[in-house]
Design a protein around this motif. Structure first.
Motif, PDB file in Angstrom:
ATOM      1  N   GLN A  30      24.809  -6.809  33.844  1.00  0.00           N
ATOM      2  CA  GLN A  30      23.925  -6.042  34.715  1.00  0.00           C
ATOM      3  C   GLN A  30      22.853  -5.325  33.894  1.00  0.00           C
ATOM      4  OE1 GLN A  30      26.869  -3.628  36.624  1.00  0.00           O
ATOM      5  NE2 GLN A  30      27.159  -5.044  38.343  1.00  0.00           N
ATOM      6  N   ARG A  31      23.259  -4.819  32.752  1.00  0.00           N
ATOM      7  CA  ARG A  31      22.314  -4.155  31.862  1.00  0.00           C
ATOM      8  C   ARG A  31      21.257  -5.144  31.365  1.00  0.00           C
ATOM      9  NH1 ARG A  31      24.506  -0.776  26.627  1.00  0.00           N
ATOM     10  NH2 ARG A  31      22.969   0.914  26.658  1.00  0.00           N
ATOM     11  N   ASP A  32      21.697  -6.354  31.013  1.00  0.00           N
ATOM     12  CA  ASP A  32      20.756  -7.390  30.583  1.00  0.00           C
ATOM     13  C   ASP A  32      19.757  -7.709  31.688  1.00  0.00           C
ATOM     14  OD1 ASP A  32      22.085  -7.578  28.182  1.00  0.00           O
ATOM     15  OD2 ASP A  32      23.046  -9.504  28.623  1.00  0.00           O
TER      16      ASP A  32
ATOM     17  N   ALA B 106      27.073   0.913  28.726  1.00  0.00           N
ATOM     18  CA  ALA B 106      26.415   1.703  29.777  1.00  0.00           C
ATOM     19  C   ALA B 106      27.498   2.279  30.694  1.00  0.00           C
ATOM     20  CB  ALA B 106      25.458   0.836  30.573  1.00  0.00           C
ATOM     21  N   PRO B 107      27.346   3.508  31.129  1.00  0.00           N
ATOM     22  CA  PRO B 107      28.416   4.132  31.921  1.00  0.00           C
ATOM     23  C   PRO B 107      28.579   3.566  33.318  1.00  0.00           C
ATOM     24  CG  PRO B 107      26.530   5.598  31.741  1.00  0.00           C
ATOM     25  CD  PRO B 107      26.266   4.464  30.807  1.00  0.00           C
TER      26      PRO B 107
ATOM     27  N   ALA C 111      33.388  -7.629  30.113  1.00  0.00           N
ATOM     28  CA  ALA C 111      34.240  -6.768  29.285  1.00  0.00           C
ATOM     29  C   ALA C 111      34.680  -7.473  28.006  1.00  0.00           C
ATOM     30  CB  ALA C 111      35.460  -6.324  30.079  1.00  0.00           C
ATOM     31  N   ARG C 112      34.526  -8.799  27.963  1.00  0.00           N
ATOM     32  CA  ARG C 112      34.905  -9.575  26.778  1.00  0.00           C
ATOM     33  C   ARG C 112      33.700 -10.247  26.137  1.00  0.00           C
ATOM     34  NH1 ARG C 112      39.675 -13.506  28.390  1.00  0.00           N
ATOM     35  NH2 ARG C 112      39.733 -13.715  26.113  1.00  0.00           N
TER      36      ARG C 112
END
Length: 376
Positions: free
Chosen positions: A30-32, A23-24, A11-12
């Motif tokens: 996790q997206r990476d 991403a929702p 988040a930072r």
């Protein structure tokens, strides 16, 4: 376990080079990770050499299985230390994306071929893969990973290379090499998990190959201790089970050692957040005793496995394959695929294309262009 204050917090994150909406359902790390798993470069790792060429046996490690083992070890250790497991997994899965075919033989050949064109280093190439060479998205080249993932991928960097990157990306992933700083604790952990993983699986593959024996390895203190412990508990154990149990105990103790030594270092430094942890110097570590033992094992493997005449013979042939491919492409760009042949930096395009090859594709391409079959 809850994320510790000194862990990297998605988040930072310092963000991506090309801004994207969050991403929702996934964190930034996790997206990476998901982008890496779905990349072409990641799939190619299954046919890239660790120590033994891919065709030499179905059970020997490849760059892909090595990366998975690093990720597993890293997550296990990171969980106990309160670090971000997703970032650890991301860095571990991506750290070898830029590795050449035929292991370090390929790295050395391409570096020599590129010595008048800026050199070649597989760690820098991994960053190049995720920043530029992957072509999956309409709005940008590469995978557009977060700063923290890219920072962890760039494990090593000379001052010259760091200065080049800094010109393109002021205050970015190479800045720490100029300022003498450290990466995140997650990145530090991946560096050490990499060492633990390859020492252990190269012992396993080395014995299975018949190039080294348990009797030889018993002269190495780290192996000797856990081999003796295993035989004390199971006096009649032999063969694969003896080898597997010895390695399991050796791995477990190294994991516990890192957790204990790193935990003590973190408590002493008492970083308030991830950036302060970077400023406290390297905190992820072995105890001095385990550092010495691990170094002794590395020296043994270098002398007795990586420089074994059988391995060296295959290495010499692999080097010839890649050297001849490089010069064929350099002298005749039409031999390259169009997206490489059209590059403004022809030598770098040759290196990019070869570095992306799997072992078997490099052999097929070399045979197609030269008519020679150097490795059966």
């Amino acid at each position: 376990m809850l994320r510790a204050p000194y862990a990297s917090d998605p988040a930072r994150s310092r963000g991506r080079r090309h801004p994207e909406a969050p991403a929702p359902t996934r964190s930034e790390y996790q997206r990476d990770r998901d982008r890496i798993v779905h990349s072409t470069a990641f799939r190619r790792l299954v046919y890239k050499t660790q120590v033994f060429l891919n065709h030499e046996g179905d059970l020997f490690r490849t760059r892909l299985t090595h990366s998975l083992e690093v990720a597993q070890l890293g997550r296990s250790i990171g969980r106990s230390l309160g670090l971000d497991e997703d970032l650890i997994e991301t860095i571990a899965l991506a750290h070898d994306l830029g590795h050449t075919p035929f292991g370090h033989a390929g790295q050395d050949v391409l570096d020599d071929c590129m010595k008048t064109h800026g050199g070649f280093e597989h760690n820098l190439q991994s960053l190049r893969v995720v920043d530029k060479l992957e072509q999956r998205y309409p709005a940008f080249d590469g995978l557009n990973l977060s700063f923290e993932s890219r920072e962890g991928i760039l494990k090593h960097c000379t001052r010259r290379d760091a200065e080049r990157i800094e010109l393109r990306e002021p205050g970015g992933v190479a800045a720490r090499f100029l300022a003498g700083g450290q990466p995140s604790l997650e990145a530090q952990l991946c560096n050490l998990a990499d060492e633990v993983a390859y020492n252990a699986h190269d012992v396993d593959d080395g014995v299975r190959s018949g190039l080294v024996t348990l009797e030889q390895l018993e002269q190495v203190p780290l192996v000797h201790r856990y081999l003796r412990e295993t035989l004390a508990d199971y006096p009649h154990l032999t063969g694969k089970r003896l080898l597997a149990e010895t390695i399991r105990r050796m791995l477990s103790q190294q994991v516990y050692d890192i957790i204990d030594a790193t935990g003590a270092a973190i408590r002493s430094a008492a970083p308030a957040d991830a950036d302060e942890a970077r400023a406290k110097g390297p905190l992820v570590r072995f105890s001095p005793e385990m550092r010495h033992a691990s170094t002794e094992l590395k020296r043994f493997l270098f002398a007795n496995l990586y420089r074994h005449p059988v391995v060296q013979e295959q290495r010499d042939r692999a080097e010839q394959v890649l050297r001849e491919l490089f010069h064929l492409y350099l002298t005749d760009p039409s031999r390259l695929p169009a997206d490489f042949a059209d590059s403004d930096d022809h030598a770098r395009a040759c290196a990019d294309y070869i570095a992306g090859m799997t072992d078997r594709f490099a052999l097929k391409e070399h045979e197609r262009l030269t008519g020679k079959k150097l490795i059966a």
